[in-house]
Design an enzyme around this catalytic site. Sequence first.
Site, short mmCIF file in Angstrom:
data_model
loop_
_atom_site.label_atom_id
_atom_site.label_comp_id
_atom_site.label_asym_id
_atom_site.label_seq_id
_atom_site.Cartn_x
_atom_site.Cartn_y
_atom_site.Cartn_z
N GLY A 84 -11.61 3.96 3.19
CA GLY A 84 -12.82 3.25 3.23
C GLY A 84 -13.83 3.30 4.65
CG ASP A 120 -2.02 0.83 1.07
OD1 ASP A 120 -2.53 1.24 0.13
OD2 ASP A 120 -2.57 1.10 2.33
CG ASN A 154 -7.68 0.64 -0.22
OD1 ASN A 154 -7.77 -0.12 -1.19
ND2 ASN A 154 -6.44 1.65 -0.47
CB VAL A 155 -11.87 -1.25 5.03
CG1 VAL A 155 -12.22 -1.22 6.57
CG2 VAL A 155 -12.90 -1.32 4.05
CG HIS A 170 -6.83 4.69 -1.41
ND1 HIS A 170 -5.58 4.44 -0.60
CD2 HIS A 170 -6.67 4.44 -2.48
CE1 HIS A 170 -4.90 3.78 -1.56
NE2 HIS A 170 -5.53 3.65 -2.72
P1 13P Z 1 -8.63 3.83 6.07
O1 13P Z 1 -7.61 3.37 7.12
O2 13P Z 1 -9.24 5.17 6.57
O3 13P Z 1 -9.82 2.88 5.92
O4 13P Z 1 -8.12 3.83 4.88
C1 13P Z 1 -7.31 2.68 4.44
C2 13P Z 1 -6.56 3.03 3.05
O5 13P Z 1 -7.29 3.60 2.25
C3 13P Z 1 -5.11 2.38 2.82
O6 13P Z 1 -4.58 2.85 1.98
#
Ligand code: 13P
Length: 292
Positions: free
Chosen positions: A209, A81, A229-230, A207
């Site tokens: 999420g 990531d 993404n979470v 992103h």
């Molecule tokens: P959050 O931690 O806000 O859910 O976002 C996760 C993310 O987008 C990782 O790149």
Amino acid sequence: MYKTLKEVTQTAEELNMTIGAFNAHNLEMMPEMIRAAKEMGSPIIIQTSIDTAKYIGYPVVVAVARALADNEMVDVVLHLDHAKDFDEIKAAIDAGYSSVMFDGSALPFKENIAKTKAVVSYAHNRGVSVEGEIGTIGGTEEGISVPLDEEMYTQPGDAVQFVKETGVDALAVAIGTNHGQFKSKTDVKIPLLRSIHEKVAIPLVVHGGTGVKEEDYPELINNGIRKFNVGTELLVGWTQEAIDCFGATEVNKSLRHNIIPANMKVKETVKHKIGLFMNLAEPMNVGRTPDE
Ligand code: 13P
């Protein structure tokens, strides 16, 4: 099976669903995340930051993800990531990550294109997928997010040029979401996403999420979001459960008793999210007010 991002997002496209990409902060979380996907009958993307990958060791993360994919018979993507450093991207790819994100969003547009293109060339030669990003995804602290200027969102014309020139397999879009927003929910710019999706054929990525209203998921999926993404929601759940358990423990009690409940909290959240991503479950935070 161990899969690439390109493979699972293709499946998501065919089924009009999205694939959950869940941030693992330690090895403990990974088995229950993958078992959650197995129980829901969905592929899963496990993603790590560079720091988490270094803390555990790139080859160890890969070995665990591969072993779980094989043993549990789940389609698993292992994704790096938000990498900004080409050396770290190479380390992940050489160790066996099946997908990487090059985040050049803070660079001038042309430089972002050039550097993303170099990453795509290295990754594709080794059968690895690449996610790129343009625009600025916001950040949030303690539930307060700083609003972005209009031009910081992903511009549809830029998305067309970026995708064409770089050859990325997926594109992270800035549509009003913020990383780390867990005390409030954001207003996602669906019309902007729609116009990007109309112009760009590749899978789109949301992103931040955690800060997205669950009632907005169907609109996001219908407008091309194929990776969702979470991170923070899982981290907060794990930590809260661990605080409660460790706070009440005897010092000579096996760590299992305090860590298993935290892992199970992660599993419960992952299952709930995947249910929504597959259009199987009901949203939980409908009508939720900011900072509730
Ligand atoms: P959050 O931690 O806000 O859910 O976002 C996760 C993310 O987008 C990782 O790149």
